[in-house]
Design a protein around this motif. Sequence first.
Motif, PDB file in Angstrom:
ATOM      1  N   VAL A  41       0.857  -1.188   0.000  1.00 56.39           N
ATOM      2  CA  VAL A  41       0.000   0.000   0.000  1.00 56.39           C
ATOM      3  C   VAL A  41       0.891   1.235   0.000  1.00 56.39           C
ATOM      4  CG1 VAL A  41      -1.744   1.329   1.254  1.00 56.39           C
ATOM      5  CG2 VAL A  41      -1.889  -1.162   1.208  1.00 56.39           C
ATOM      6  N   VAL A  42       0.488   2.241  -0.763  1.00 55.43           N
ATOM      7  CA  VAL A  42       1.254   3.490  -0.848  1.00 55.43           C
ATOM      8  C   VAL A  42       0.382   4.647  -0.392  1.00 55.43           C
ATOM      9  CG1 VAL A  42       2.265   5.151  -2.478  1.00 55.43           C
ATOM     10  CG2 VAL A  42       2.803   2.712  -2.674  1.00 55.43           C
ATOM     11  N   ASN A  43       0.964   5.512   0.395  1.00 52.31           N
ATOM     12  CA  ASN A  43       0.302   6.757   0.790  1.00 52.31           C
ATOM     13  C   ASN A  43       1.174   7.918   0.319  1.00 52.31           C
ATOM     14  OD1 ASN A  43      -1.597   8.480   2.169  1.00 52.31           O
ATOM     15  ND2 ASN A  43      -0.022   8.796   3.728  1.00 52.31           N
ATOM     16  N   GLY A  44       0.600   8.834  -0.452  1.00 52.74           N
ATOM     17  CA  GLY A  44       1.394   9.920  -1.013  1.00 52.74           C
ATOM     18  C   GLY A  44       2.134   9.447  -2.249  1.00 52.74           C
ATOM     19  N   LEU A  45       3.380   9.907  -2.422  1.00 49.04           N
ATOM     20  CA  LEU A  45       4.212   9.573  -3.584  1.00 49.04           C
ATOM     21  C   LEU A  45       3.531   9.988  -4.889  1.00 49.04           C
ATOM     22  CD1 LEU A  45       5.655   6.045  -2.641  1.00 49.04           C
ATOM     23  CD2 LEU A  45       6.591   8.320  -2.145  1.00 49.04           C
ATOM     24  N   GLY A  46       2.826  11.134  -4.842  1.00 52.73           N
ATOM     25  CA  GLY A  46       2.206  11.648  -6.050  1.00 52.73           C
ATOM     26  C   GLY A  46       3.238  12.083  -7.069  1.00 52.73           C
ATOM     27  N   CYS A  47       2.912  11.915  -8.347  1.00 46.75           N
ATOM     28  CA  CYS A  47       3.827  12.267  -9.433  1.00 46.75           C
ATOM     29  C   CYS A  47       3.321  13.530 -10.116  1.00 46.75           C
ATOM     30  CB  CYS A  47       3.915  11.117 -10.427  1.00 46.75           C
ATOM     31  SG  CYS A  47       5.099  11.399 -11.773  1.00 46.75           S
ATOM     32  N   VAL A  48       4.187  14.547 -10.201  1.00 44.41           N
ATOM     33  CA  VAL A  48       3.791  15.838 -10.760  1.00 44.41           C
ATOM     34  C   VAL A  48       4.900  16.348 -11.676  1.00 44.41           C
ATOM     35  CG1 VAL A  48       2.340  16.438  -8.782  1.00 44.41           C
ATOM     36  CG2 VAL A  48       4.765  17.083  -8.798  1.00 44.41           C
ATOM     37  N   PRO A  49       4.544  17.286 -12.584  1.00 42.99           N
ATOM     38  CA  PRO A  49       5.596  17.891 -13.419  1.00 42.99           C
ATOM     39  C   PRO A  49       6.532  18.744 -12.570  1.00 42.99           C
ATOM     40  CG  PRO A  49       3.392  18.265 -14.339  1.00 42.99           C
ATOM     41  CD  PRO A  49       3.198  17.755 -12.947  1.00 42.99           C
ATOM     42  N   ILE A 210      -2.208   2.761  -4.516  1.00 40.59           N
ATOM     43  CA  ILE A 210      -2.107   4.077  -3.895  1.00 40.59           C
ATOM     44  C   ILE A 210      -3.400   4.411  -3.154  1.00 40.59           C
ATOM     45  CG2 ILE A 210      -1.722   6.530  -4.303  1.00 40.59           C
ATOM     46  CD1 ILE A 210      -0.260   5.779  -6.883  1.00 40.59           C
ATOM     47  N   LEU A 211      -3.297   4.768  -1.888  1.00 43.15           N
ATOM     48  CA  LEU A 211      -4.470   5.223  -1.146  1.00 43.15           C
ATOM     49  C   LEU A 211      -4.959   6.537  -1.744  1.00 43.15           C
ATOM     50  CD1 LEU A 211      -3.395   4.596   2.572  1.00 43.15           C
ATOM     51  CD2 LEU A 211      -5.207   3.405   1.328  1.00 43.15           C
ATOM     52  N   PRO A 212      -6.282   6.693  -1.947  1.00 45.81           N
ATOM     53  CA  PRO A 212      -6.797   7.939  -2.520  1.00 45.81           C
ATOM     54  C   PRO A 212      -6.668   9.124  -1.573  1.00 45.81           C
ATOM     55  CG  PRO A 212      -8.599   6.495  -1.878  1.00 45.81           C
ATOM     56  CD  PRO A 212      -7.338   5.706  -1.718  1.00 45.81           C
ATOM     57  N   ALA A 213      -6.516   8.860  -0.304  1.00 46.94           N
ATOM     58  CA  ALA A 213      -6.332   9.903   0.715  1.00 46.94           C
ATOM     59  C   ALA A 213      -5.815   9.204   1.958  1.00 46.94           C
ATOM     60  CB  ALA A 213      -7.649  10.629   0.993  1.00 46.94           C
ATOM     61  N   ASP A 214      -5.515   9.967   3.003  1.00 45.92           N
ATOM     62  CA  ASP A 214      -5.160   9.298   4.244  1.00 45.92           C
ATOM     63  C   ASP A 214      -6.328   8.414   4.658  1.00 45.92           C
ATOM     64  OD1 ASP A 214      -6.820  10.821   6.510  1.00 45.92           O
ATOM     65  OD2 ASP A 214      -6.118  12.285   5.043  1.00 45.92           O
ATOM     66  N   ASN A 222     -15.608   7.585   1.492  1.00 46.66           N
ATOM     67  CA  ASN A 222     -15.955   6.366   0.748  1.00 46.66           C
ATOM     68  C   ASN A 222     -15.063   6.202  -0.484  1.00 46.66           C
ATOM     69  OD1 ASN A 222     -17.617   4.059   0.803  1.00 46.66           O
ATOM     70  ND2 ASN A 222     -18.838   4.834  -0.900  1.00 46.66           N
ATOM     71  N   ALA A 223     -13.852   6.764  -0.411  1.00 42.50           N
ATOM     72  CA  ALA A 223     -12.981   6.789  -1.581  1.00 42.50           C
ATOM     73  C   ALA A 223     -12.371   5.430  -1.906  1.00 42.50           C
ATOM     74  CB  ALA A 223     -11.848   7.805  -1.360  1.00 42.50           C
ATOM     75  N   LEU A 224     -12.320   4.520  -0.935  1.00 39.72           N
ATOM     76  CA  LEU A 224     -11.709   3.219  -1.183  1.00 39.72           C
ATOM     77  C   LEU A 224     -12.569   2.331  -2.060  1.00 39.72           C
ATOM     78  CD1 LEU A 224     -10.389   2.509   2.428  1.00 39.72           C
ATOM     79  CD2 LEU A 224      -9.080   3.340   0.465  1.00 39.72           C
ATOM     80  N   TYR A 240     -10.282   0.261  -8.671  1.00 36.13           N
ATOM     81  CA  TYR A 240     -10.244   0.882  -7.347  1.00 36.13           C
ATOM     82  C   TYR A 240      -8.802   0.915  -6.871  1.00 36.13           C
ATOM     83  CZ  TYR A 240     -15.241   0.186  -7.542  1.00 36.13           C
ATOM     84  OH  TYR A 240     -16.553   0.216  -7.944  1.00 36.13           O
ATOM     85  N   SER A 241      -8.487   1.914  -6.046  1.00 37.21           N
ATOM     86  CA  SER A 241      -7.133   2.081  -5.548  1.00 37.21           C
ATOM     87  C   SER A 241      -7.184   2.256  -4.036  1.00 37.21           C
ATOM     88  CB  SER A 241      -6.472   3.303  -6.188  1.00 37.21           C
ATOM     89  OG  SER A 241      -5.133   3.417  -5.813  1.00 37.21           O
TER      90      SER A 241
END
Length: 579
Positions: A41-49, A210-214, A222-224, A240-241
Amino acid sequence: MDRQIVYPGQIPLETDLLNTNKYAMIALAKMTAAMLGTATVVNGLGCVPTGPASLQVVVNPGEIYGLANIDATAYSSLPADTTHSILKQGISLDPVTLSCPAPATAGQSVNYLIQAAYQDSDTGLITLPYYNASNPTQAWSGPGGSGAQQATARKGVVSIQVKAGVAATTSTQTTPAPDAGYSGLWVVTVANGQTTITSASIAQAPNAPILPADLLHAIQQNALTTAVDTGTANAYAVSYSPPITALTDGMVLWFKAKTANNSASTLNVNGLGAQPMVGGAHSALQGGEIVAGGKAQVVWRADISSFVLLECTGGALQVAPATQPQHAVQLTQASGIVGSARNAQMLVAAASSTATFTADELIVESALGGARYCLAGVNQTINLATTGAGGMDGGTPPANGYVGIYEIYNPTTNSRALLGRDATSVLLPDVYGGANMPAGYTASALVAVWPTDGAGKLVSASMIGRRVLIPTTGVLSSSAQQASLTPLSLAGAVPKNARHVRGWLSALCNTVGTAQNMSLSSAASALGSAYFGAAASLAGVSTIGMVEIDIVVPQTVYYTAQTTGGIATFSISVMAYDF
């Protein structure tokens, strides 16, 4: 949770501190696994320009949770433990910049996979002071005075890498698979000639964990278990993520539908395979249960190997047949028959291209047994000189024929209109079945079938309910006697849709004292026969009788006509018909 024991006066050992750290790590790992499970499971680690944009991307700070050995190598004095695995936390505190260069060949693109894995990392290398038993006042530099450097921390870190795919003609390039032990998080697509990477070039990798949020807010939102459909009409696909890896009985999921359904449908969750999606009655969907943009909720029933659609906002809801007074009913259980009306009327005082149909209530349907609507306060006008809603469905009205008139209905806009169709040579269905239904109108009912004159206008007549009262029209005038039932065409007086006819039978004889008789039947077998007769007539006096009879064969009845003497003229006239 395990705890190290230390006693008063005991000489402290390094293993006391090492075991304290180890026991705390195991306890936190078990508690985390109880909440997150044991899959990565991943929390954060978002990819951006990057800013400003370049041919690089930035992976923001975050954490990864993954199964790993308690210690793959010795932890100072504690031996390695590769027998047991726990859920470890790898932390990335700082952004990581990765390069994604464009392919050199024109017309090609390449997909880069951003992948991550948990790793143990021994860091903080320094030369530590050690106790020198031979000279306690002078510490050794490193173990045994060797001067060797040693790690001072065993960290759980995130290993983040970029893996390049094979460049290929744009839209045919593929994304490489993650390396062993790694999970794919993001896909960055770069085309030849591209000089910067924007957010449009970055997409979450399929089944990225990737978790959609904390976790707290993901549960609250209900994001999961909420996703966006990426499939097609009747074949819905959602991811689903973190990814769902198996369907379990009672699992409830939400998704936003991309398209509406128009027949039986399936749902594919995280690539596990398309599964049937049925309604609340456990029957295949028929169409209209899912609408574009609607939020759909399904539950997996393992015993029937199907998703059950519990609801879709804006869509129709399938229910089982009602068996109790307060149950919801299926459409086919609802009362009312297509075309049935209360106080239906239409009047044409003189030949005209226009007429107005009124009714207090009228039942229209999308098809026989289909969606049924009860319209109140019906009041629409038709003009045969026009086409489309309020006129003919196409072409011109027939001359000396018949026009069927439908009430048509658009349930979305609540619009109503009349629509004419040539009924001269066809038996019209109760629900419009032609190819020229105006857009948006989905329900209809046949409300009138009317004669037209040589100019294609509606003849002077009136209608009450489903009975059309027409000017008296002769269909027989003959002196020929018919001892057995003989077919008689009513095509000049009633349309093919006529099911009941009302008229007159008459006989005029030139001889005194003779008797005449006539009969009318619905079929050659004398079904529904109506009898008329007169005896001892006066010469030149016509005897008349009114009859009503059902029509079995379209536009046809059967009759007999006889006299006991002289010459008689037998006549049959029609004054009304029911359709």
